[in-house]
Design an enzyme around this catalytic site. Structure first.
Site, PDB file in Angstrom:
ATOM      1  N   ASP A   1      -4.358 -10.073  -8.303  1.00  0.00           N
ATOM      2  CA  ASP A   1      -4.735  -9.174  -9.603  1.00  0.00           C
ATOM      3  C   ASP A   1      -3.662  -8.507 -10.089  1.00  0.00           C
ATOM      4  O   ASP A   1      -3.056  -8.508 -11.241  1.00  0.00           O
ATOM      5  CB  ASP A   1      -5.822  -8.307  -8.917  1.00  0.00           C
ATOM      6  CG  ASP A   1      -5.626  -7.602  -8.045  1.00  0.00           C
ATOM      7  OD1 ASP A   1      -4.557  -7.488  -7.295  1.00  0.00           O
ATOM      8  OD2 ASP A   1      -6.628  -6.726  -7.585  1.00  0.00           O
TER       9      ASP A   1
ATOM     10  N   ARG B   1       0.335   3.651  -3.256  1.00  0.00           N
ATOM     11  CA  ARG B   1      -0.231   4.919  -2.839  1.00  0.00           C
ATOM     12  C   ARG B   1       0.720   6.287  -2.641  1.00  0.00           C
ATOM     13  O   ARG B   1       0.962   7.272  -3.628  1.00  0.00           O
ATOM     14  CB  ARG B   1      -1.003   4.900  -1.767  1.00  0.00           C
ATOM     15  CG  ARG B   1      -2.210   4.063  -1.953  1.00  0.00           C
ATOM     16  CD  ARG B   1      -3.229   4.037  -0.720  1.00  0.00           C
ATOM     17  NE  ARG B   1      -3.975   2.975  -0.661  1.00  0.00           N
ATOM     18  CZ  ARG B   1      -5.334   2.647  -0.191  1.00  0.00           C
ATOM     19  NH1 ARG B   1      -5.860   3.970   0.157  1.00  0.00           N
ATOM     20  NH2 ARG B   1      -5.669   1.630   0.069  1.00  0.00           N
TER      21      ARG B   1
ATOM     22  N   GLU C   1       0.674  -1.302  -0.018  1.00  0.00           N
ATOM     23  CA  GLU C   1      -0.226   0.101   0.060  1.00  0.00           C
ATOM     24  C   GLU C   1       0.830   1.417  -0.218  1.00  0.00           C
ATOM     25  O   GLU C   1       0.607   2.191  -0.514  1.00  0.00           O
ATOM     26  CB  GLU C   1      -0.990   0.198   1.177  1.00  0.00           C
ATOM     27  CG  GLU C   1      -2.054  -1.221   1.299  1.00  0.00           C
ATOM     28  CD  GLU C   1      -3.050  -0.832   0.166  1.00  0.00           C
ATOM     29  OE1 GLU C   1      -3.088   0.197  -0.436  1.00  0.00           O
ATOM     30  OE2 GLU C   1      -3.773  -1.958  -0.265  1.00  0.00           O
TER      31      GLU C   1
ATOM     32  N   THR D   1      -0.943   0.469 -10.001  1.00  0.00           N
ATOM     33  CA  THR D   1      -2.023  -0.059  -9.786  1.00  0.00           C
ATOM     34  C   THR D   1      -2.932   0.803  -8.862  1.00  0.00           C
ATOM     35  O   THR D   1      -4.217   0.453  -8.603  1.00  0.00           O
ATOM     36  CB  THR D   1      -1.871  -1.446  -9.089  1.00  0.00           C
ATOM     37  OG1 THR D   1      -3.117  -2.313  -9.300  1.00  0.00           O
ATOM     38  CG2 THR D   1      -1.370  -1.340  -7.596  1.00  0.00           C
TER      39      THR D   1
ATOM     40  N   GLU E   1     -12.218  -0.374 -10.239  1.00  0.00           N
ATOM     41  CA  GLU E   1     -11.733  -1.385 -11.245  1.00  0.00           C
ATOM     42  C   GLU E   1     -12.678  -1.368 -12.607  1.00  0.00           C
ATOM     43  O   GLU E   1     -12.191  -1.321 -13.604  1.00  0.00           O
ATOM     44  CB  GLU E   1     -11.607  -2.563 -10.844  1.00  0.00           C
ATOM     45  CG  GLU E   1     -10.554  -2.793  -9.686  1.00  0.00           C
ATOM     46  CD  GLU E   1     -10.842  -2.296  -8.205  1.00  0.00           C
ATOM     47  OE1 GLU E   1      -9.853  -1.999  -7.384  1.00  0.00           O
ATOM     48  OE2 GLU E   1     -11.933  -2.036  -8.038  1.00  0.00           O
TER      49      GLU E   1
END
Length: 517
Positions: A284, A139, A135, A504, A418
């Site tokens: 994913d 981010r 994360e 992502t 998504e």
């Protein structure tokens, strides 16, 4: 360069005698094939009006975060306060970092300056606490890198590099596969501090100290850029990457059940811990990063492309199913048993497969474009079949109900991106107007069901038109959901796919145009 302090006479000479590395930002900007925010030609007035509405939503989300939660990680819009959470260790301001590039692309200049000012004055990296490596990377590192590349403002580069260094201890494992959690505390000068700070271990729920596929597979794009900007190869060398002899080489060697990559790999032994394969949630972004590594290398990294092609072939063979009602979906594989459900997170795969198809030859290109369109259409159905026109966290394909969530625990919508992400890619790659139409349905649903007095909130049940709100404005709503919606109504040269690869968390990172002179 800067003048360096001279050593006192008799002191050993300063180690650094060569010129310090300096990234050539001007040259980078010249290498781009399109202006960052586009050339603004051939405007479609309806698309422009819809884009302006999405820009207004972004301003509303930001203004309320700034008013009630600035410096906290996320806004709680119903109670009008901030949320810190435990994902980012002691780091703060997740929404600021996630929102920067979106504010810039939308030309919300004043708001961008407010965010930049917070980064300059209040963004503290000297923190303690356990953070998710994944994360923090997608981010914080992603957001800072993207904003530096978009603006050339040094503060974003220096913060990204400083934070990047704090993530390196996570790679101190026998295999070099990082553990999932890093303590961001200072790596002190006292040896015993190494037991306290900068140590990392895996999330408790990831079975028995294993690393999650999506997590270690997804550091590569950002770490490549940390090396490019710092001139320090250590980042690129550490981040697992699908090349023999480098980090993820262990992945090409490890035994894959049916050619599928399971979700958990042990950082200690480098072998798979359990056989649960999914394309949503845990596995994913690994597949996504394979195709994106190849694109970012200007299509030079053939190993990544091959791993992606092979993995997609295995997914097609084992996981892609068609329901009785004719909907194509990607099932989950649990130790040889197929679970006929698809998570909202897996809906990114329509966009990913389209992106990969775009660069494939002949019949494979055609087949993959069709598969991408079908999966995206299934994800659209999961939205259309709900009363709010927003999709659930996961939906099933059982006799009787298709593309619907059956259990209450899967009926929530937390402002996830998504589905609109796939709409954006499919619009750019096909220009079929239905994708803009579908995207606009989402805008209207968000306005109707998620917009509250002081921001946007997720909802607990998409199947009721009087939904109860979860009181959380996720940082990815500003980073991803609103950015992808905005780009869906932009001309193709705004953050052109020829120049940028989205990480992502939807932070754009530049493609290395190797042919640029």
């Amino acid at each position: 360069g800067e003048s360096r302090a001279q050593p006192a006479s008799g002191a050993p000479p300063a180690r650094e005698t060569r010129t310090p590395f300096r990234f050539d930002y001007e040259r980078f900007r010249r290498s781009l094939r399109h202006p960052v925010r586009g050339g603004r030609s051939g405007e479609d007035p309806e698309a422009r009006a819809r884009r302006m509405k999405i820009k207004e939503m972004m301003k509303f989300a930001w203004d309320n975060y700034k008013q009630y939660a600035l410096g906290k990680n996320e806004l709680r819009p119903l109670t009008k306060n901030g949320h810190i959470g435990n994902m980012f260790g002691g780091l703060r301001g997740a929404t600021v970092i996630d929102a920067l590039d979106t504010l810039y692309i939308m030309e919300l200049e004043e708001e961008f300056q407010e965010a930049k000012q917070w980064v300059e004055k209040s963004f503290d990296l000297n923190v303690n606490g356990e953070a998710s490596l994944f994360e923090v990377n997608i981010r914080y590192i992603g957001g800072l890198l993207a904003t530096y590349y978009l603006t050339g403002e040094e503060v974003f580069k220096s913060k990204a590099l400083e934070l990047g260094e704090k993530l390196l201890p996570a790679f101190n494992t026998p295999t070099g596969i990082p553990r999932g959690v890093i303590n961001l505390g200072r790596q002190g000068t006292h040896p015993q501090q190494h037991f306290l700070y900068g140590m990392s271990w895996s999330w408790g729920w990831a079975s028995a100290g294993s690393s999650i596929l999506a997590e270690f597979g997804t550091l590569h794009l950002e770490f490549l850029h940390l090396s490019a900007l710092s001139g320090n190869p250590v980042f690129a060398e550490k981040a697992p990457h699908p090349q023999p002899g480098l980090g993820l080489g262990v992945l090409s060697r490890v035994e894959k059940p049916q050619g599928l990559y399971p979700n958990f790999l042990s950082p200690v032994t480098g072998s798979w811990v359990q056989h649960h394969v999914s394309i949503g949630g845990l596995g994913d972004s690994f597949y996504e990063y394979l195709i994106k590594s190849w694109l970012m290398s200007d299509k030079k990294d053939s190993e990544a492309k091959k791993m992606y092609d092979d993995a997609l072939e295995a997914i097609e063979k084992h996981l892609v199913k068609k329901s009785a009602g004719g909907l194509t979906y990607i099932a989950e594989w649990r130790g040889g048993i197929l679970d006929h459900k698809m998570g909202h997170l897996a809906c990114f795969s329509g966009g990913m497969i389209a992106l990969g198809a775009e660069h494939s030859a002949g019949d494979r290109r055609q087949r993959h474009m069709e598969l991408a369109a079908e999966i995206t259409s299934t994800c659209h159905e999961s939205y259309t079949r709900s009363d709010t026109k927003l999709g659930p966290e996961a939906f099933r394909f059982d006799a009787g109900s298709e593309a619907m969530a059956t259990r209450l625990s899967e009926r929530y919508y937390i402002l996830r991106p998504e589905v609109v992400e796939s709409y954006m890619y499919l619009w750019r790659l096909t220009h079929d107007p239905k994708y803009r139409h579908w995207g606009w349905e989402v805008v209207q649903a968000l306005e109707k069901h998620c917009r509250v007095e002081a921001g946007f909130s997720g909802i607990r049940d998409v199947y009721t038109t009087t939904p109860s709100h979860d009181n959380m404005q996720q940082s990815f709503f500003l980073a991803e959901t609103l950015k992808y919606l905005y780009l869906l109504f932009c001309e193709d040269d705004v953050l052109s796919l020829e120049d940028w690869v989205f990480n992502t968390e939807a932070h754009p990172l530049p493609i290395n145009h190797t042919d640029f002179k």
